[in-house]
Design a protein around this motif. Sequence first.
Motif, mmCIF file in Angstrom:
data_model
loop_
_atom_site.group_PDB
_atom_site.id
_atom_site.type_symbol
_atom_site.label_atom_id
_atom_site.label_comp_id
_atom_site.label_asym_id
_atom_site.label_seq_id
_atom_site.Cartn_x
_atom_site.Cartn_y
_atom_site.Cartn_z
ATOM 1 N N ASP A 417 64.730 8.153 23.912
ATOM 2 C CA ASP A 417 63.934 7.016 23.437
ATOM 3 C C ASP A 417 63.089 6.420 24.563
ATOM 4 N N LEU A 418 63.628 6.421 25.792
ATOM 5 C CA LEU A 418 62.857 5.920 26.928
ATOM 6 C C LEU A 418 61.682 6.839 27.232
ATOM 7 N N ARG A 419 61.877 8.136 27.043
ATOM 8 C CA ARG A 419 60.753 9.071 27.208
ATOM 9 C C ARG A 419 59.639 8.748 26.212
ATOM 10 N N ASP A 420 60.039 8.521 24.945
ATOM 11 C CA ASP A 420 59.040 8.184 23.922
ATOM 12 C C ASP A 420 58.329 6.879 24.249
ATOM 13 N N LEU A 421 59.071 5.929 24.832
ATOM 14 C CA LEU A 421 58.469 4.651 25.236
ATOM 15 C C LEU A 421 57.405 4.879 26.319
ATOM 16 N N LEU A 422 57.745 5.676 27.327
ATOM 17 C CA LEU A 422 56.802 5.927 28.427
ATOM 18 C C LEU A 422 55.573 6.697 27.963
ATOM 19 N N LEU A 423 55.745 7.520 26.930
ATOM 20 C CA LEU A 423 54.625 8.325 26.441
ATOM 21 C C LEU A 423 53.768 7.594 25.405
ATOM 22 N N HIS A 424 54.222 6.428 24.970
ATOM 23 C CA HIS A 424 53.485 5.688 23.937
ATOM 24 C C HIS A 424 52.134 5.225 24.496
ATOM 25 N N ASP A 425 51.090 5.345 23.682
ATOM 26 C CA ASP A 425 49.752 5.006 24.184
ATOM 27 C C ASP A 425 49.571 3.521 24.467
ATOM 28 N N GLN A 426 50.497 2.652 23.956
ATOM 29 C CA GLN A 426 50.391 1.218 24.227
ATOM 30 C C GLN A 426 51.339 0.756 25.338
ATOM 31 N N CYS A 427 52.056 1.696 25.962
ATOM 32 C CA CYS A 427 53.012 1.330 27.019
ATOM 33 C C CYS A 427 52.262 0.742 28.208
ATOM 34 N N GLN A 428 52.742 -0.425 28.697
ATOM 35 C CA GLN A 428 52.127 -1.054 29.874
ATOM 36 C C GLN A 428 53.168 -1.428 30.919
ATOM 37 N N ILE A 429 54.319 -0.760 30.867
ATOM 38 C CA ILE A 429 55.414 -1.045 31.804
ATOM 39 C C ILE A 429 55.037 -0.550 33.200
ATOM 40 N N THR A 430 55.159 -1.440 34.183
ATOM 41 C CA THR A 430 54.910 -1.061 35.573
ATOM 42 C C THR A 430 56.212 -0.878 36.348
ATOM 43 N N THR A 431 57.264 -1.612 35.957
ATOM 44 C CA THR A 431 58.560 -1.528 36.638
ATOM 45 C C THR A 431 59.648 -1.259 35.616
ATOM 46 N N LEU A 432 60.432 -0.209 35.836
ATOM 47 C CA LEU A 432 61.524 0.159 34.934
ATOM 48 C C LEU A 432 62.802 0.279 35.750
ATOM 49 N N ARG A 433 63.790 -0.559 35.437
ATOM 50 C CA ARG A 433 65.067 -0.555 36.167
ATOM 51 C C ARG A 433 66.151 0.010 35.251
ATOM 52 N N LEU A 434 66.698 1.150 35.645
ATOM 53 C CA LEU A 434 67.744 1.821 34.847
ATOM 54 C C LEU A 434 69.021 1.985 35.649
ATOM 55 N N SER A 435 69.178 1.241 36.731
ATOM 56 C CA SER A 435 70.332 1.415 37.608
ATOM 57 C C SER A 435 71.641 1.140 36.892
ATOM 58 N N ASN A 436 72.707 1.803 37.406
ATOM 59 C CA ASN A 436 74.068 1.624 36.885
ATOM 60 C C ASN A 436 74.197 2.012 35.411
ATOM 61 N N ASN A 437 73.530 3.070 35.018
ATOM 62 C CA ASN A 437 73.697 3.679 33.697
ATOM 63 C C ASN A 437 74.010 5.162 33.906
ATOM 64 N N PRO A 438 74.944 5.745 33.158
ATOM 65 C CA PRO A 438 75.299 7.165 33.344
ATOM 66 C C PRO A 438 74.264 8.112 32.731
ATOM 67 N N LEU A 439 73.056 8.108 33.280
ATOM 68 C CA LEU A 439 71.980 8.926 32.722
ATOM 69 C C LEU A 439 72.229 10.414 32.947
ATOM 70 N N THR A 440 72.741 10.787 34.115
ATOM 71 C CA THR A 440 73.018 12.163 34.548
ATOM 72 C C THR A 440 71.725 12.985 34.633
ATOM 73 N N ALA A 441 71.876 14.208 35.104
ATOM 74 C CA ALA A 441 70.717 15.096 35.247
ATOM 75 C C ALA A 441 70.092 15.411 33.895
ATOM 76 N N ALA A 442 70.926 15.495 32.838
ATOM 77 C CA ALA A 442 70.390 15.767 31.489
ATOM 78 C C ALA A 442 69.443 14.649 31.056
ATOM 79 N N GLY A 443 69.757 13.407 31.414
ATOM 80 C CA GLY A 443 68.899 12.287 31.050
ATOM 81 C C GLY A 443 67.608 12.283 31.846
#
Length: 623
Positions: A417-443
Amino acid sequence: MLSRNLEGHHQIAAACFLPSYCWLVCATLHFLHAPTPAGQTLTSIYTSFLRLNFSGETLDSTDPSKLSLMAYAARTMGKLAYEGVSSRKTYFSEEDVHGCLEAGIRTEEEFQLLRVFRRDALRFFLAPCVEPGHLGTFVFTVPAMQEYLAALYIVLGLRKTTLQQVGKEVAEFVGRVGEDVSLVLGIVAKLLPLRALPLLFNLLKVVPRVFGRVVGKSREAVAQAMVLEMFREEDYNNDDVLDQMAASILGVEGPRRHPDEPPEDEVFELFPMFMGGLLSAHNRAMLAQLGCPIKNLDALENAQAIKKKLGKLGRQVLPPSELLDHLFFHYEFQNQRFSAEVLSSLRQLNLAGVRMTPLKCTVVAAVLGSGRHVLDEVNLASCQLDPAGIRTLMPVFLRARKLGLQLNSLGPEACRDLRDLLLHDQCQITTLRLSNNPLTAAGVALLVEGLAGNTSLTHLSLLHTGLGDEGLVLLAAQLDRNQQLQELNVAYNGAGDTAALALAKAAREHPSLELLHLYFNELSSEGRQVLRDLGGNAEGSARVVVSLTEGTAVSEYWSVILSEVQRNLNSWDQGRVQRHLELLLRDLEDNRGATLNPWRKAQLLRVEGEVRALLEQLGGPGS
């Protein structure tokens, strides 16, 4: 939890023996914990509940007034409920009940209506209290019903001063005869030269206007009371209103409060929510079926008074739980135009620490998702968010410049879902903090797809996300597909020398990357030295932060590293953190011994003291 609470909470157990109230409790639980149907609000559940019980019911079929039972209950039980809210009490004596039921009764017909209400309906709203220490008193059958009826009493305009009551009667009388009298006075004025007649004619026009101003002041007072109740500073540290409601039914997790402990102060944060909900068009339509109509003009004027007060007090920075309560008020009110105007000054959405249930995500998305202005920051750290919540909140995220999703146990599924957010044509996020989440290499494999097609992101934190060597190598291979990134934090990810070096080399060749955080990874002393040399040689290439030192000097990023450790000290593996801090301390001591510069020695000693203080908090050899 409900079963456990019913065992120890005798009042709610008594309410659940009544079939209709059992339905209300279950409907409320369903609203709080299941996916919410579009447009359903808490107020609409309570209004529907009363409509199911009292729609079409008159208090006394033999009475010529044909007064609806619900209108009578709103006047009497609403008065008792509102007086309880005003004095912050939920237990009522026999005298309290008598005082509200018999207020203003003068005729035998009114006493007859009261007898019928006592016989047929009083027990539906009030129940004898069965809690120890309050025997002999009365309570509303479920606690939230008191706040609902208090709100109904206010929005129906039943709370009036003597001046307002007299003024209304005079204005209505003048309004009825005004046109006829004006016509007669107009004819007489033409026939007789009486100078006083024009004055009398104008006075007839003034009386209704004076009453209108009195009513306007009353509405402003109501709005002021509602807004003050919503933003009470003494309630700033309590849970949000939805968690409070869930706890009133389910109880709270953990040990029960001892019966001898002093009770907590009563809070009535549902009262302003119900006031907003009752002014919505859907609820006003149901109230009309119950014989409690609210005119469109009255609703509009009440809304304008509330908007005026919210505009003044709503600009202050609110704690996360109170901010959610503010948004829930707008959700109950169900008026997007009203909400857009009141919330136009909101620039930071800080809900850190609020448990974001599906309902709360729906509330935030419904209220803020359709807004047009940019949100400078959306902070949802430690909110127990899941992928479904991220999908619900997507319209809000698209308005954000900075997005904080730290400490939410988000895994690889959320990265889709975060990938889809970043690819959205209206996305204007400059800073994304995902620390302390078990994303792993697959994420991170999904995230780099989003990075490749994103043009707004400049700062990305993947601190302590379980990437390992595989994740860092993947980032190194794909980093050049993004041309805007300026800072990348992959500290504390268990990566070794080879993976860290590969990423550092990719960062060095990146056209825009300025800073790469690699500290607290599983690096050898040789690996750290190679990374220091790599990050400090070429002009214009990315700085690589691997330690608290650079050569024999203190790194300019030492405070960034230690503040990150301090912030996460309780959530990180303490043995692992202690080992890394001891390595950093040894590094500082070695560099202090290697330099003759007294200024550098003093700086190194200061940072050593900070590290020792952290080690002491962990129970390590700090001193």
